[in-house]
Design a protein around this motif. Structure first.
Motif, PDB file in Angstrom:
ATOM      1  N   ASN A  30       2.570  24.902  -6.858  1.00  0.00           N
ATOM      2  CA  ASN A  30       1.327  24.082  -7.406  1.00  0.00           C
ATOM      3  C   ASN A  30       0.049  23.226  -6.979  1.00  0.00           C
ATOM      4  OD1 ASN A  30       2.599  21.990  -5.709  1.00  0.00           O
ATOM      5  ND2 ASN A  30       3.756  21.069  -7.017  1.00  0.00           N
ATOM      6  N   THR A  33      -2.473  24.942  -8.157  1.00  0.00           N
ATOM      7  CA  THR A  33      -3.155  25.647  -9.854  1.00  0.00           C
ATOM      8  C   THR A  33      -4.120  24.593 -10.234  1.00  0.00           C
ATOM      9  OG1 THR A  33      -1.433  23.630  -9.962  1.00  0.00           O
ATOM     10  CG2 THR A  33      -1.045  26.289 -10.002  1.00  0.00           C
ATOM     11  N   TYR A  93       1.486  14.110  -8.288  1.00  0.00           N
ATOM     12  CA  TYR A  93       0.570  14.600  -9.347  1.00  0.00           C
ATOM     13  C   TYR A  93       0.947  13.089 -10.820  1.00  0.00           C
ATOM     14  CZ  TYR A  93       0.181  18.550  -6.492  1.00  0.00           C
ATOM     15  OH  TYR A  93       0.110  20.332  -5.923  1.00  0.00           O
ATOM     16  N   THR A 157       2.203  29.633 -10.124  1.00  0.00           N
ATOM     17  CA  THR A 157       1.204  29.429 -10.412  1.00  0.00           C
ATOM     18  C   THR A 157       1.011  30.266 -11.882  1.00  0.00           C
ATOM     19  OG1 THR A 157       0.026  29.550  -8.791  1.00  0.00           O
ATOM     20  CG2 THR A 157      -1.325  29.494 -10.371  1.00  0.00           C
ATOM     21  N   PHE A 160       3.759  27.964 -14.139  1.00  0.00           N
ATOM     22  CA  PHE A 160       3.410  26.411 -14.768  1.00  0.00           C
ATOM     23  C   PHE A 160       2.164  27.140 -16.047  1.00  0.00           C
ATOM     24  CE2 PHE A 160       4.851  24.807 -11.104  1.00  0.00           C
ATOM     25  CZ  PHE A 160       5.309  23.496 -11.574  1.00  0.00           C
ATOM     26  N   LEU A 179       3.218  19.700 -13.477  1.00  0.00           N
ATOM     27  CA  LEU A 179       3.962  19.388 -11.807  1.00  0.00           C
ATOM     28  C   LEU A 179       4.274  18.825 -11.363  1.00  0.00           C
ATOM     29  CD1 LEU A 179      -0.449  20.702 -11.207  1.00  0.00           C
ATOM     30  CD2 LEU A 179       1.998  22.115 -11.183  1.00  0.00           C
TER      31      LEU A 179
END
Length: 548
Positions: A30, A33, A93, A157, A160, A179
């Motif tokens: 994450n 991203t 997050y 990545t 997601f 995330l």
């Protein structure tokens, strides 16, 4: 006496742990991203590019505190390390989601930096738990282990990005929900099964591991091709999107068949091997007792002899090193700086992909983020397996693969600097592949040169290059040079459109990559004897395996 697991349960648990490790890695990328929601943060908080890049640096600075995870890896169990990571990610997050979804008012800039730092640090606990445990469990196949695990980090990545695009139309707030919640749930699963298990003790077990790793590679390649196909097709709404997400979940779950197969297969072997195992245990006990008796009859060595022995025991490359011994070697710092040249420049592209795409006239940059991820996967998974093959076959030093990737990366930066039609597609693929090679090759290289005893901490010291590289190349180089070209916008932000916005940045990063090439070639030369020795050991085992 400790409880002895049966070979069947031990083998199955080892592979079940590896499957959950793969799942953790599939959701732990994450940090890469940021481009998917950076534009929302920039507009919501009225940031300049330098301020936005400083936020991305704060995210990467979280990895600097990965040293804590490295220190903990020798003191805490794998489940505890995973729990720390998943709770920290949920908070880091989760707060970003509250801001981007406008559930709460934008926090002060320094507070946002803290929560981005927490999100970035969470992955260091997950990665440390997974990498250290799995490399110790499969120490005879370090290249494939590193390639597969780091490959899934690269794919995460794209996983997601594509799932969010399919189910939530690429909404930044929904993306941040994924995330924060998904890694938390997956880590709780890994807590139950990921443990240190004794590694393979025979050529037959080693060959079995290689066959199972080949299956993992095939599944991973299928997932990567599937994700890339979804990006190319471009139909990302309605029933097709739901079907895409469903099939992806099935593919990600499919490796669970491997531990079941290992369990059934080992049951058959266990029945045949029951008596020899008992005999080996008796023999082992006899040796231990005999050694203890001999030790009782020995006279203690003199202080002079002890001092001479200590001098002889100073580790050379390939031996177990303490942290101090590691950091006193020239080879560690050559590896450290060459790693900085590769991952630092690669992170600058990933962190600024949103602005690079907008500068070159692309309104939607999610495809480039996804492409960098997918091609990064191919770089990781192929380099791990191929480098392992060349060590076994020819004794080729792993750092040579880093040198080759740096040359290609420099070419990729020059292509993006030219800003020809389609250059961002080419650049995304090249940077993704070479960044992936860097990560996958450096992980086993460090363990081969400095040992596994303090590997968790050594790995996290090397990972300091991520925040350091992000600060130097993304925060300073890209931020300052972009702002120098940008036009102010109402509200305090700025923007830049055109090939000139990032041209000088790409040229500087190409030169940096050439410096990395020189360092990698130097390290390959200095370590050629170590890899020749590893090559000899691996090949020396073959005759005994053939007479079984």
């Amino acid at each position: 006496m400790g409880i002895r697991r049966s070979p069947s349960s031990s083998s199955a648990l080892k592979w079940l742990g590896f499957v959950t490790a793969v799942w953790v890695q599939a959701i732990s990328g994450n940090n890469y991203t940021f481009s998917n929601y950076s534009d929302a943060l920039k507009s919501l908080m009225n940031l300049t590019q330098l301020e936005l890049n400083s936020l991305s640096v704060a995210k990467d600075v979280g990895k600097a505190f990965g040293i804590l995870a490295g220190l903990a890896s020798d003191r805490l169990s794998t489940p505890v390390i995973l729990l720390i990571g998943c709770f920290e990610g949920l908070i880091g997050y989760g707060v970003q989601w509250l801001v981007v979804s406008r559930t709460i008012q934008p926090l002060p800039y320094w507070q946002m930096c803290v929560f981005l730092c927490m999100g970035g640090n969470s992955t260091t606990w997950m990665n440390t738990a997974v990498l250290v445990t799995c490399i110790r469990n499969f120490r005879r196949n370090r290249g494939p282990v590193s390639g597969i695990l780091k490959g899934y980090v690269g794919l995460s990545t794209a996983i997601f990005t594509d799932v969010c695009t399919a189910l939530f139309s690429a909404d930044p707030a929904s993306f941040l929900v994924l995330l924060s919640v998904v890694p938390f749930a997956v880590c709780l699963t890994a807590v139950l099964f990921l443990r240190e298990i004794p590694p393979a003790a025979s050529v037959a077990e080693e060959n079995e591991e290689s066959r199972y790793f080949a299956v993992f590679n095939i599944v991973a390649v299928v997932i990567a091709v599937y994700l890339q196909s979804y990006d190319i097709i471009g139909v990302k709404t309605g029933a097709i999107s739901i079907a895409f997400a469903s099939v992806l979940l099935v593919l990600l779950a499919s490796p669970i068949a491997i531990p079941f197969h290992a369990y059934v297969r080992s049951l058959n072997h266990e029945e045949d091997a029951e008596e020899p195992l008992l005999r080996s245990e008796i023999a082992e006990e006899t040796v231990v007792v005999g050694a203890a008796a001999a030790a009782d009859n020995e006279l203690p060595p003199s202080p002079k002899l002890l001092k001479e022995e200590e001098e002889k025991k100073r580790p050379v490359l390939g031996d177990e090193h303490t942290i101090v011994e590691t950091m006193l070697t020239v080879d560690f710092w050559v590896l450290f700086v060459s790693f900085l040249c590769g991952v630092g420049t690669g992170l600058a592209v990933m962190n600024n992909m949103g602005q690079i795409g907008l500068a070159l006239g692309y309104t939607d940059v999610s495809i480039f983020v996804s492409m960098t991820s997918i091609w990064g996967f191919f770089g990781r998974i192929l380099s791990g397996t191929i480098s392992e093959h060349f060590i076994k076959k020819y004794g080729t030093p792993r750092p040579l693969w880093n040198a080759a990737s740096q040359i290609i990366m420099a070419v990729g930066y020059l292509v993006m600097a030219l800003a020809m039609p389609g250059s961002l597609y080419i650049g995304s693929m090249v940077v993704g592949v070479c960044y992936g090679v860097r990560l996958a090759i450096t992980v086993p290289t460090a363990s081969e040169l400095f040992g596994l005893k303090y590997y968790g901490l050594i790995y996290n010291i090397l990972v300091l290059n991520l925040p350091l590289g992000s600060f130097l190349f993304s925060g300073l180089l890209a931020g300052l040079l972009y702002d120098a070209q940008a036009t102010p916008t109402p509200g305090g932000g700025n923007t830049c459109v055109g090939a000139h916005c990032f041209r000088l940045i790409f040229i500087v990063m190409a030169i940096t990559s050439i410096v990395g090439v020189a360092l990698d070639i130097l390290l390959a030369f200095r370590t050629k004897d170590i890899y020749a020795k590893i090559h000899g050991i691996k090949n020396a085992k073959k005759p005994s395996g053939n007479h079984r």
